[in-house]
Scaffold this motif. Structure first.
Motif, PDB file in Angstrom:
ATOM      1  N   THR A 112       0.664  -1.047   0.010  1.00  0.00           N
ATOM      2  CA  THR A 112      -0.132  -0.057   0.180  1.00  0.00           C
ATOM      3  C   THR A 112       1.068   1.654  -0.095  1.00  0.00           C
ATOM      4  O   THR A 112       0.664   2.251  -0.815  1.00  0.00           O
ATOM      5  CB  THR A 112      -0.858  -0.002   1.526  1.00  0.00           C
ATOM      6  N   LEU A 113       2.389   1.071   1.021  1.00  0.00           N
ATOM      7  CA  LEU A 113       2.432   2.447   1.038  1.00  0.00           C
ATOM      8  C   LEU A 113       3.559   2.982  -0.222  1.00  0.00           C
ATOM      9  O   LEU A 113       4.159   3.684  -0.256  1.00  0.00           O
ATOM     10  CB  LEU A 113       3.195   2.225   2.044  1.00  0.00           C
ATOM     11  N   ARG A 114       3.892   1.902  -0.790  1.00  0.00           N
ATOM     12  CA  ARG A 114       5.183   1.883  -1.658  1.00  0.00           C
ATOM     13  C   ARG A 114       4.351   2.865  -3.323  1.00  0.00           C
ATOM     14  O   ARG A 114       4.809   3.735  -3.806  1.00  0.00           O
ATOM     15  CB  ARG A 114       5.097   0.832  -2.197  1.00  0.00           C
ATOM     16  N   GLY A 115       3.166   2.497  -3.659  1.00  0.00           N
ATOM     17  CA  GLY A 115       2.296   3.293  -3.567  1.00  0.00           C
ATOM     18  C   GLY A 115       2.164   5.048  -3.586  1.00  0.00           C
ATOM     19  O   GLY A 115       1.364   5.512  -4.523  1.00  0.00           O
ATOM     20  N   ILE A 116       2.186   4.791  -2.361  1.00  0.00           N
ATOM     21  CA  ILE A 116       2.153   5.990  -2.146  1.00  0.00           C
ATOM     22  C   ILE A 116       3.146   6.640  -2.202  1.00  0.00           C
ATOM     23  O   ILE A 116       3.789   8.071  -2.394  1.00  0.00           O
ATOM     24  CB  ILE A 116       2.043   6.253  -0.983  1.00  0.00           C
ATOM     25  N   ASN A 117       5.069   5.974  -1.671  1.00  0.00           N
ATOM     26  CA  ASN A 117       5.695   6.697  -1.826  1.00  0.00           C
ATOM     27  C   ASN A 117       7.050   5.906  -2.350  1.00  0.00           C
ATOM     28  O   ASN A 117       7.465   4.937  -1.709  1.00  0.00           O
ATOM     29  CB  ASN A 117       6.194   7.102  -0.128  1.00  0.00           C
ATOM     30  N   PRO A 118       7.212   5.759  -3.785  1.00  0.00           N
ATOM     31  CA  PRO A 118       8.051   4.585  -4.205  1.00  0.00           C
ATOM     32  C   PRO A 118       9.339   4.274  -3.773  1.00  0.00           C
ATOM     33  O   PRO A 118      10.109   3.785  -4.065  1.00  0.00           O
ATOM     34  CB  PRO A 118       8.270   4.496  -5.766  1.00  0.00           C
ATOM     35  N   ARG A 119       9.763   5.806  -3.048  1.00  0.00           N
ATOM     36  CA  ARG A 119      10.935   6.177  -2.462  1.00  0.00           C
ATOM     37  C   ARG A 119      11.043   4.929  -1.144  1.00  0.00           C
ATOM     38  O   ARG A 119      12.097   5.141  -0.211  1.00  0.00           O
ATOM     39  CB  ARG A 119      11.763   7.206  -2.666  1.00  0.00           C
TER      40      ARG A 119
END
Length: 407
Positions: A112-119
């Motif tokens: 989920t959070l990778r979709g918000i912040n790929p870094r």
């Protein structure tokens, strides 16, 4: 002075020990660590880990959470998730130590959070890792020590099992997680993308079992408890003098010869039971009996002085009162005095590794619950009105914790 990790922002969504220890290490190196806690409750360690001093937070919490700021966010509410996702957009690292599956239910998992912040570098610390048949088991230091084999070699043969009193699985997992996180951050500089870091207490305890696994694979024999002795050399353990125990470490032929000279037992050099290290390990009990016969005639302090003068490693066995007040601990700044808004002056362990160019410093004491909620949300661009609206919607709890004066 700019610290090495001063440009790294870490979200600490962990509690108890392994995760908080990992994040404290990052904070000590300059990272901006934001501790995300449940409103009105906070990290379980605040209330349940040992003694309390003047305030509501335990000594255990104070020991694991310096150089952090605390925000209260209700991750189970839509408004709380909105606020949390806003923090994620600005973060470099996130550390959580829920049981596998919990983060996904809360909608704060890596996918989920990778979709918000790929870094984002996302680290999960659990009892047994995110995969495998044991992954959903409880993650306690005691459990990891038991199932990794560590407890099977602690203590003395024939006695009840004991664990390492220092929680090596918990603290070691925090160390390994920090190592993985920093490796991923460096890698992100090449790829431009973050990644998932999976650390576990079980693998930590197993990974630290270097001598034991080598012995098992090399000999086919299952390692057994050997007290204070070493599996790879002898004599290398605690021994008894006339007044108390002390330790010696004659781990090579030169030191073994020097030891025999100090105890005035040159005959031991020619004793067929002790002519090389393999034989000394095999005949360890007889070896120690011979040496303790000599050590019984003088005090531990006298033997330590004589052995050190001959170049043989030896030391007294200190308790923590002696170790923390020792001249070496003082010289190396291993006891810090920290001013806390409620507790006043407290003491904490110093930094165990020193940086010569950018020495670490305590920038924040362990935070009060929710102490920095408004401050942190303002830093990511939220207006006071937006913060107030989110609080009204249940994101941050009813009232932000206030800083109280020292009692």
């Amino acid at each position: 002075m700019t610290l090495p990790l001063s440009r790294i922002k870490v979200l600490d969504v962990s509690q108890i020990m392994a995760g908080p220890f990992c994040c404290m290490l990052l904070g000590d190196m300059g990272a901006d660590v934001i501790k995300v806690e449940t409103p009105g409750i906070g990290d379980q360690t605040r209330k349940s880990m040992g003694f309390r001093l003047k305030g509501a937070d335990s000594g255990g919490f104070l020991a694991l959470n310096r150089n952090k700021r605390s925000v209260e966010i209700d991750l189970k509410s839509p408004a709380g998730l909105q606020a949390f996702y806003a923090l994620v957009k600005e973060a470099d690292v996130l550390v959580e130590n829920n049981r596998p599956g919990v983060a996904a239910r809360l909608k704060i998992d890596y996918a989920t959070l990778r979709g918000i912040n790929p870094r984002l570098v996302y680290a999960s610390i659990s009892g047994f890792g995110q995969t495998g048949p044991w992954s959903r088991r409880p993650g306690l230091d005691l459990i990891a020590q038991a199932m990794s084999g560590v407890m099977s070699v602690m203590g003395h043969a024939g006695q009840a099992p004991v664990k390492a009193s220092v929680p090596i699985a918990d603290l070691g997992a925090g160390l390994f997680a920090a190592y993985g996180i920093l490796s991923a951050v460096i890698g992100r500089g090449i790829t431009g993308e973050g990644q998932f870091v999976d650390a576990s207490l079980f693998e930590t305890a197993l990974g630290l079992s270097v001598w034991e696994s080598a012995e098992y694979w090399g000999t086919g024999q299952v390692p057994v408890p050997i007290g204070s002795a070493n599996r790879m050399s002898a004599p290398y353990q605690a021994v008894r003098a006339s007044d108390r125990n002390f330790v010696i470490g004659a781990a090579n032929p030169k030191l073994w010869a020097a030891l025999c000279g100090v105890v005035e037992r040159p005959d031991l050099l020619k004793d067929s039971r002790f002519t090389d290290n393999v034989l000394r390990i095999r005949n360890r009990e007889a070896l120690i009996a011979e040496l303790e016969g000599a050590f019984a005639h003088r005090t531990a302090a006298e033997w330590v002085e004589a052995l050190l003068a001959a170049g043989v490693p030896a030391a007294p066995i200190y308790d923590y009162a002696e170790a923390l007040s020792s001249e070496q601990a003082v010289a190396r700044d291993m006891v810090l005095k920290i001013q806390h808004p409620v507790e006043g002056e407290t003491r904490a362990l110093g930094f165990p590794v020193k940086l010569g160019g950018t020495p670490q410093q305590v920038r924040h004491p362990a935070p009060l619950l929710g102490q920095h909620t408004d401050e942190v949300m303002r830093e990511i661009g939220m207006s006071p009105e937006a913060i107030g609206a989110l609080r009204q919607a249940g994101a941050f709890g009813a009232v932000q914790a206030a800083t109280a004066p020292a009692a």
